[in-house]
Structures are given as structure tokens and as C-alpha cells.
Design a protein around this motif. Structure first.
Motif, short mmCIF file in Angstrom:
data_model
loop_
_atom_site.label_atom_id
_atom_site.label_comp_id
_atom_site.label_asym_id
_atom_site.label_seq_id
_atom_site.Cartn_x
_atom_site.Cartn_y
_atom_site.Cartn_z
N ASN A 299 -53.43 -0.41 1.93
CA ASN A 299 -52.60 -0.43 3.14
C ASN A 299 -52.28 -1.87 3.55
OD1 ASN A 299 -52.65 2.35 3.27
ND2 ASN A 299 -54.09 2.45 4.99
N SER A 302 -49.25 -3.02 2.12
CA SER A 302 -48.14 -2.11 2.40
C SER A 302 -47.93 -1.08 1.31
CB SER A 302 -46.84 -2.91 2.63
OG SER A 302 -46.94 -3.69 3.80
N VAL A 304 -48.79 2.38 0.97
CA VAL A 304 -49.35 3.49 1.75
C VAL A 304 -49.28 4.81 1.00
CG1 VAL A 304 -48.87 2.40 3.96
CG2 VAL A 304 -47.13 3.87 2.92
N GLN A 379 -54.91 5.36 10.23
CA GLN A 379 -53.59 4.73 10.16
C GLN A 379 -52.47 5.78 10.17
OE1 GLN A 379 -53.22 1.30 7.71
NE2 GLN A 379 -51.03 1.55 7.34
N ASP A 383 -48.76 4.88 11.90
CA ASP A 383 -47.80 4.27 10.99
C ASP A 383 -46.52 5.11 10.93
OD1 ASP A 383 -46.45 3.12 8.82
OD2 ASP A 383 -48.32 2.62 7.80
N ARG A 389 -46.65 11.94 9.17
CA ARG A 389 -47.58 11.34 10.12
C ARG A 389 -48.54 12.41 10.65
NH1 ARG A 389 -44.95 8.38 14.93
NH2 ARG A 389 -47.14 7.92 15.40
#
Length: 617
Positions: A299, A302, A304, A379, A383, A389
Motif C-alpha cells: 500500500n 500505491s 492496492v 485502509q 481509500d 470500498r
């Protein structure tokens, strides 16, 4: 050593009939890893595949020479006559490994090894296939191809059948097919032959290829190279040590079992933590602790996508637990039972057994797991880049995990080092339970649930006060490994990793000093000072050294941290990989390989210590 710098390996030759071929390289961790997020293989510095479990990480090793140095060991070797030396490196920013073998006359071959991975038909194509491409690069050298496959942990030899351009290795539970444009007769007899053109070897499922052998191998290589280059291109890198970070990131990605989202702690079993120590464990499973650190490190770059895959697996663990006990580890297919057994018919790495399959730690109570679950998922609530999400439904499930943290944070457990004969209220376990409550409070605020935020922050406050009070040892002037204890343990350095304490707090600074005095051998750090089931640890645990680097940087000793980091980079093998442990005297790598914890440490240290981009651009 840079992961891009070719390495060299040399050996004297031994006579084999009328031909002269070098004896196999002795077992070591001078290995490269190839894989495709479904399985992996380990390739030694002379292009011999010495470890590969199929069809997945925790399966039967069809190549087991890493753990069976006897004549019964199985491997896939491509040898050059009159061997002189070798060079090995990764193609830049990829998981494609190249090895060059040279003979005493200067003739040479190049072997390219990889497992295909690329995007096709709206999905990631990751077949159970090893691709080996061999071509002469100088002269017309003579080579020998030795393909030995074993099933049932080396106890069973397959029945071999042949076709015009393939061999089948038929076992009770698995049949593998080798498609090749090399002479089948030479493979079966192991007859050396002169290499005048490129040959291709595709070992995988018992299926015919849709296209020609050479065309398929070439396409797979081109597409796999393109995939990894594009993947690496999207990483948000620190300015310094970029090659080391990219190699660590690719290795972590290769540890993902994409089918379920699990992340293995390492790709091997039973590499001892120290010579003749008996400390041999099977790490081919998903520890929630290790997986959280992998996700956190990726993470930070970047990347993810791995987190999104892992959360699929983690959500199943949480639902399966139903608000109750969560094991510290599970099988990569969510298996709960991983019974541990020893296999006496295999000598083990350098004949240092026992060889263990399965891991008794699945039976342990390790209360830090609840913090690892919440931290691993946190996260996803904050995020906005994510395709999926997390929301209120996921929060409700995590709250059940938080309640377990509240119930267990001050209860004895086996601790994160998985002690088998001793239970205490471990500081690191209580710390991670605090982190679970702290993060739940922050998630509640994001979800606009102020009452729940207050509830969780109140629990976190109570826990924090008690941890600070009961883990502090006035005698040692340091935070100890357990409530009311006096022994030192590197895991208390995680206090700053999870934001529990200001790194410049006098008590934390004193703890760093105490750990340096009692747990460090020069730049290296051991896990703890108290004897365990096997006595006192002999080797340094790499992730602890990286925790120390992070702590030194945060308390303002950045130059010292950089010096230690450079030492750890030098401790990597020739292609930039680390195992679990480093011997502080010999500098040799020990423990399972490649170790995700250690590769995480490379990323974290580089991100922490690097000069900012705006200092150069």
C-alpha cells in the motif's frame, strides 16, 4: 548487491562417463524465485530448479532437491559440459529470471525461466506452467537436460509416457506434461547434445498446446515481461534504492495466492533458522500477521490490488470465526486444520532436518491476530481508489473482532513468536489489540458513527494506560516482552509502527537503547533474549533489524539507520532476495525463503529513509 547485477558461480568438474559435467551446486539460498501468483519455483545459480510445489504453494513438491540432497532428490537441471561459471539476474523490473552458463572454452548458453502471468480474456492468465527457454549465446556448447519429477514428497516416481513432442509424468494425484522442441530421446536418456539453436520446455498441466511450442514460449515470455514492466511502472517509489524496492515488491506480489487472496509467509518449508538447530517450520500458509505487513508495505507503494485480493480471503476468515477465536494462520484455501508432521525419509536442507509439513501454530492462541485483522482491513474504509470500498456491513463484522480484542488483550498467549511451551500476557499481543480498538474508532468516525467511535476509543484508552504501566520494566529501563516481565523483545518496537507512542518519548528511546545493548550483534538484531523451547536464538531475525532501522530513523538517528540498512541490502543474495534470518558472524542466510517479512522490511526502510523526490527533481 544490486538485484540487477549478474552473479557468478563456479565449480570444478567431475567425470560422468565420456562427458565432463559439474556436480550439482551444494544446497544454498543463492536462489531466484519465479512464479505467477498461483505457484512458484526456486532456481539455483546454475539454472537448476530445486524446489517447486504444484499445483499450489502448499502442495507436494515435484522438485524437492532443496530438502533432499540424496540421489532421490528431484530437480530440473540444464547443464553445460565442462562448466566454468555462471551469471544470473532478473530481467529489469520483472519476475523473469535469466541464467548464463559458461564452459572452460568460453562457450555459453542462456536459460530464461518464468511462470506466465498476463491479462487475457478479462482475467489474469496464470497457468500451472513453468517455461524454460535455452539458447546458445557463444559457440556451440554441449548441454545435458535432467528432468526428475517425484510425487508424494519424493516417495513416488511417476510413470513416464511419450508423444512426438511431449513427455507425460503420470502420478496418482497429478499428471504433468512437458511440451518441448528439444530431442525427446536425449531427454529420456539424459544424453548430452550440442546446442545449435534455441529449445523450449513448457512443463505444466496435461494438456496440448493451442499453438506451436516455440511460438507459445515466445508469446508467453513477451506478454509476461510486458505485464511485470507495466505493474512495476505503476509503483510509487522512493527516490533512493529503487531497484531494491522493485525487487522486494515483485517478490511480495509473487507470494499472493490470487485464487483466494491468501498471502504465504514464505515459499518453503523446513529451512532451519540456524545450523543444526532443529528450528524447522512450514511457512507455506497465510499468517494474518505477516499478510498485514505485506499489504501495508505494498500500500505504501500505491499497489492496492494485493490488498483488495487479500481482503477477499480475510473477510472469509472473519465470517467463518463468527465473532469468536481466530487462528493466527490458515491454509491458503481457508483450511483450518494444518496438522504438523515430520518426514524422516528426507534429510532436510544440508541434511539438517527434520522436514516438517503443516504447522502446529494453527492451534495457538495469539491475541495479536485481532489487531492484524483490523489493521489489514482498515485502509479499505478510507481509500477512495478502491473498486470495492468497505462500508457498514464490513465494519459490523470487524466490531466482532474488536470485541475479541477487548476480551483477550490482557490474557496469556503464545505471543507472536509462537512459543510452544510458555504462555504470558505478551506486550506485542496487547499492543495489537489496542490497535484494533484504535482503528475501529477511526473507521467509525469515517462512517459517521460518533457513538461507536467513542466506544472504541474509550476501550483503546484503557488498554493504552494499562500497557504503558504493566509492560514498563523499571529495572531494565525498557518496555518488556510481557506484563510484569523483565525480558527484552524486539516486538515492542512495533509501538511506533502502529502509532501507540511518540517515538521520541523518553521511555521508547530508552527501550531502543536497551534492545541495542542486549539483542544486537553489530547491525543485526535477534528477536528476544530469553531462552525458548530450543535454547537461545543464534541468528538475527531480519524483520527485527528492519524494525530497529525504522525506530532509529524516527527518533532522529537517521545516519545510523542508513548504515544498518546498507548492511541489510548487502546481506541479500545475488538477485536481491532475503530469507528469514541472517547469521551475524558468517553473514549467511537461514530460515525459510524468500521471507515476506524480510522483503517488507526492505520496502519500509527505503520509504522511511529515502531523500524526497523534490530534493532532486
Amino acid at each position: 548487491m544490486s538485484s540487477l547485477s549478474p552473479s557468478s558461480s563456479s565449480a570444478s568438474a567431475s567425470v560422468d562417463g565420456a562427458s565432463t559435467f559439474a556436480a550439482p551446486a551444494p544446497p544454498s539460498l543463492s536462489l531466484g524465485v519465479i512464479g505467477n501468483c498461483a505457484f512458484s519455483a526456486l532456481v539455483d545459480a546454475r539454472a537448476r530448479i530445486v524446489w517447486c510445489c504444484l499445483p499450489r504453494f502448499d502442495a507436494d513438491p515435484v522438485f524437492n532437491a532443496l530438502l533432499d540432497p540424496s540421489e532421490n532428490g528431484s530437480s530440473f537441471a540444464i547443464e553445460i559440459e565442462n562448466f566454468s561459471h555462471s551469471k544470473q539476474w532478473y530481467e529489469r523490473n520483472t519476475a523473469v529470471l535469466r541464467t548464463q552458463l559458461f564452459d572452460t572454452s568460453g562457450q555459453a548458453v542462456e536459460i530464461t525461466d518464468f511462470a506466465p502471468r498476463f491479462y487475457r480474456r478479462s482475467r489474469f492468465f496464470r497457468p500451472m506452467t513453468l517455461v524454460r527457454r535455452v539458447r546458445p549465446i557463444q559457440g556451440a556448447p554441449r548441454i545435458r537436460v535432467s528432468l526428475d519429477i517425484r510425487y508424494d514428497w519424493g516417495r513416488s516416481q511417476p510413470v513416464v509416457t511419450q508423444g512426438s513432442n511431449h513427455l507425460r509424468y503420470v502420478g496418482d494425484a497429478l499428471t504433468l506434461r512437458l511440451n518441448t522442441d528439444a530431442p525427446i530421446a536425449h531427454l529420456l536418456s539424459r544424453q548430452p547434445f550440442v546446442l545449435t539453436r534455441e529449445h523450449n520446455f513448457l512443463l505444466g498441466a496435461d494438456e496440448s498446446l493451442a499453438d506451436g511450442i516455440a511460438d507459445t514460449a515466445r508469446l508467453f515470455e513477451e506478454e509476461t515481461l510486458a505485464y511485470w514492466r507495466k505493474w512495476s511502472q505503476r509503483l510509487h517509489l522512493p527516490l533512493e534504492w529503487q531497484e531494491a524496492v522493485i525487487r522486494a515488491a515483485i517478490t511480495l506480489k509473487l507470494s499472493l495466492f490470487e485464487d483466494t487472496g491468501a498471502i504465504v509467509a514464505a515459499m518453503t518449508t523446513s529451512i532451519p533458522e540456524a545450523p543444526n538447530s532443529g528450528r524447522t517450520w512450514d511457512y507455506r500458509f497465510c499468517w494474518l500477521r505477516d499478510a498485514f505487513f505485506v499489504v501495508r508495505a505494498l500500500n505504501s507503494l500505491s499497489e492496492v490490488g494485493t490488498m483488495e485480493d487479500y481482503l477477499r480471503w480475510l473477510s472469509n476468515v472473519v465470517v467463518q470465526a463468527g465473532g469468536g477465536h481466530i487462528q493466527p494462520l490458515y491454509g491458503i484455501g481457508l483450511e483450518r486444520e494444518l496438522p504438523e508432521a515430520t518426514y524422516g525419509h528426507m534429510g532436510g536442507y544440508r541434511n539438517m532436518g527434520p522436514v516438517r509439513v503443516g504447522n502446529q501454530a494453527q492451534e495457538h492462541f495469539q491475541h495479536d491476530v485481532y489487531g492484524n485483522v483490523v489493521l489489514g482491513a482498515a485502509q479499505a474504509f478510507h481509500d477512495h481508489r478502491l473498486l470495492h470500498r468497505a462500508g457498514e456491513a464490513e465494519f459490523l463484522r470487524l466490531e466482532a473482532v474488536g470485541e475479541q480484542a477487548v476480551r483477550t488483550y490482557d490474557q496469556p498467549d503464545a505471543g507472536m513468536w509462537e512459543l510452544r511451551t510458555r504462555a504470558r500476557v505478551h506486550t506485542s499481543s496487547a499492543l495489537m489489540c489496542w490497535a484494533a480498538c484504535d482503528r475501529l474508532g477511526k473507521i467509525a468516525l469515517t462512517l459517521k458513527q460518533p457513538a461507536r467511535a467513542t466506544y472504541w476509543h474509550d476501550h483503546a484508552k484503557v488498554m493504552r494506560e494499562r500497557i504503558l504501566r504493566e509492560s514498563w520494566s523499571e529495572e531494565r529501563q525498557a518496555f518488556a516482552e510481557s506484563f510484569g516481565g523483565r525480558d527484552l523483545d524486539a516486538s515492542v518496537l512495533l509501538m511506533i509502527e502502529v502509532g501507540f507512542i511518540d517515538p521520541k518519548d523518553a521511555r521508547f528511546v530508552a527501550t531502543v537503547d536497551a534492545l541495542e545493548k542486549h539483542l544486537c550483534d553489530g547491525p543485526y538484531m535477534r528477536r528476544y533474549e530469553a531462552p525458548d523451547d530450543f535454547g537461545k536464538p543464534e541468528t538475527a531475525f531480519n524483520i527485527c533489524t528492519f524494525w530497529r532501522i525504522d525506530a532509529l530513523a524516527r527518533i532522529g538517528r537517521k545516519e545510523q539507520a542508513r548504515e544498518i540498512f546498507e548492511t541489510m541490502l548487502a546481506a541479500r543474495n545475488h538477485v536481491g532476495l532475503l530469507s528469514e534470518d541472517t547469521h551475524p558472524v558468517t553473514g549467511e542466510m537461514w530460515g525459510n525463503f524468500p521471507q515476506t517479512y524480510s522483503m517488507v522490511g526492505i520496502i519500509n526502510a527505503a520509504v522511511r529513509l529515502s531523500a524526497p523526490w523534490d530534493s532532486q527533481v
